[in-house]
Enzyme design. Sequence first.
Site, PDB file in Angstrom:
ATOM      1  N   GLU A 104      -2.508  -0.877 -11.505  1.00 14.82           N
ATOM      2  CA  GLU A 104      -3.127   0.375 -11.592  1.00 14.82           C
ATOM      3  C   GLU A 104      -2.361   1.552 -12.443  1.00 14.82           C
ATOM      4  OE1 GLU A 104      -2.257  -0.785  -8.462  1.00 14.82           O
ATOM      5  OE2 GLU A 104      -4.209  -0.739  -7.348  1.00 14.82           O
TER       6      GLU A 104
ATOM      7  N   HIS B 258      -3.645   3.835   3.879  1.00 11.09           N
ATOM      8  CA  HIS B 258      -4.943   3.757   3.242  1.00 11.09           C
ATOM      9  C   HIS B 258      -5.971   5.009   3.759  1.00 11.09           C
ATOM     10  CE1 HIS B 258      -3.574  -0.226   2.435  1.00 11.09           C
ATOM     11  NE2 HIS B 258      -4.531  -0.464   1.587  1.00 11.09           N
TER      12      HIS B 258
END
Lengths: 339, 480
Positions: free
Chosen positions: B213, B282
């Site tokens: 990322e 998450h």
Amino acid sequence: MVSAKETSSKEERNENSTTNLSIDKLKKFYHDMLLIRRFEEKAAQLYGMGLIGGFCHLYIGQEAVVTGITSVQKHQDTVVTTYRDHAHMLACDMDPKGIMAELTGRIDGYSRGKGGSMHMFSLEKNFFGGHGIVGAGTSIGTGLGFAHKYKNDDGVAIAYMGDGASNQGQVAECYNMAALWDLPVLFVIENNKYGMGTDVSRSSAGQLYRRGEGYGIPGEQVDGMDVLAVRDAAQQALNYIRSGNGPYILEMMTYRYRGHSMSDPAKYRTKEEVSSMKDERDPIINVKSILLEMDVEENDLKEIDKEIKSIIKESATFAQESPEPPLEDLWTDVLVESK
Amino acid sequence: MPIEILMPALSPTMAEGNLAKWLKSEGDAIESGDVIAEIETDKATMEVEAVDDGVIGKILVPAGTQNVAVNTPIALLLEDGESADSLSDRKSSNKVQPQAYEEANKKEDSPAMSSEQIVGQPTGAVIENRDILYAQGAVIEPPPFDEAAFFTDTKELSVREALRDAMAEEMRADETVYLMGEEVAQYNGAYKVSQGLLDEFGEKRVIDTPITEHGFAGMAVGSAMNGLRPIVEFMTWNFAMQAIDHIINSAAKTLYMAGGKLGCPIVFRGPNGAASRVAAQHSQCFASWYAHVPGLKVIAPWSAADAKGLMKAAIRDPNPVVFLENEMLYGQSFDVPTDENYVIPIGRAKIERTGSDVTITAFSINVGKALKAAEELAKQGIDAEVINLRTLRPLDRWTILESVKKTNRIVSVEEGWPAAGIGAEIAALCCEHVFDYLDAPVTRVCGKDVPMPYAANLEALVLPQSDDIIAAVKKVCYVD
């Protein structure tokens, strides 16, 4: 595939270099490197006078690196570098007046006084900063290369980083992607031996130019104090990249004479180390002696010195006379504004 | 004329120092770069280098002098051809440069702009730009938009399909738009949002990245600076924390740092907030994180129409846009205008349900919960107005405040934590602008101030539910 290799031998290079080089080209190297040095010295002086604030990272000692590389890049190539960036802008032919005026935080600076030493850009000269976050410029440079490939414009992105940045995770991430997608990126590690105050031997395992080996990126270690060695290595690397082979790593072994930034007394190294580099390896003296050996008159070089002195003087005056940005500029340029 | 060598400032904060040692004497020839003296600052002993060539004519401040003010002349340098004799009748002329330093220092004491000028409203009639007014805290009517006109011809689409259609339409229209992210191409998206895009646009424009990322976000930023218009998919916004330096330092700040000369047109998108039973790492809402940052636009759509019209706006916008989707909404279907010109202006909220008793603001998945709560409240005699914020930066202050002026009560709903959240911003906004209209304290319904637990019962407790909204509304309406 070219593999990682040590510095090519000096004899070999000298043979190539001097035979292929006209006096004019050498004079240009002398001029360009001296411009950088005198500019940085003037910046240090203005800093001392309180006219430049904050961080100010000088390039003195490293002039051969950016000068040698820029001499073989093409107009469509793009450049991104770190916060030690004044030299890269000068090498990209940006106006010393605009750079100096940015250092003093004035309206005629490249960023209208909003960026400062570390943040200047010129789309016209394909210069994309000036980045203050160690390692971030490498990802941006990889993106410049991605865009060159996407647009198929035969450009190469030249992404400069320091030895310190080469330990950032995103640099490894970018080596991977650049190799995976054959991106036209020249990664230049300016190894000036110290990441701020930490000797590279205390921060980095292995050899920096070999960090691309696992990804299949060729790497080369080059004498970064020798502008001709830099030029030759960069030419070879750019040819390799422009032929569609993907990225290349050049580790330039260089040295900064000054501290990391203006407020660093640089006590982590000995005076002897600094003075031996200045006395024996200086890139400008090096080119000057080649020129004198080629029977160039000392007076010719003095003319260049004089010309540069006047450019620098003019830029310093300009940078002090240019007004500060108007107060309403505080609010502009946050967004590309909608009406 | 001899050159004055001045006491230098050797750090951003130094005002004076001690002249510890001269390394050159009167009569010595020096070259630019030579070390001429050592100076002790409050932090260290530093070397002073000459900037000009010449001969030291006179040392004005002897070694060992303490507390020498910055910019005091410490020596005189003779240039070519000058003689030391010229120094005898010299008057101290420390006019030009010290003044510059004093001026530079003075500014620290008296800020360039007084607080009166900065705080609150615009300084005058000169600036008429919406974004500048917003930055100054102004309340301005949102950009005009006749949304109803687009709803004469609609088709039912899921949020997932609407996002895909928006990207496909913009990619057809502009060759420089490309999509990059983990699993976006061959896998058709981890949540199937990019279904079919690889087939239509090929691997040049729909690119599977490695799981990296930080690197690919920075790379996308670089490509945006060099003429492309990337759409970066984060598999979820949780993983974008690895890349947040590039979103903020590289994408959001560059235009300003460049004095307006270099921008970064880019969309960062992906699912934000809690999905279902995926636990703490998450399940996090990043709305307030990004809404905090000048230089970004932040969008959080609820319906498929929102998703379509706002995604198109985001891709066309010349600025970096953070686009916060929601996994739980991807499969929900809504009527979406068929007109490809349906582009929702960024910065405009939508009143989803008009009401007169209380205002409820919500974004993303909580718009649905707020509407459900409003239906239930209506049965109990409370007429709630539900505002779908759509854009979190710039926030549509005008629509929120006009509604509160009418209802005199407001409940803000969000999934994120309460501290420094979107609701906190709305509460401050109401205090600043409509304090006298309020008949009850501004009330927030937020995610509970804990990391997301895994257990189903605890997870449900953390997330705002329609019942929580109903309870908060009753509280501000003083109804039991």
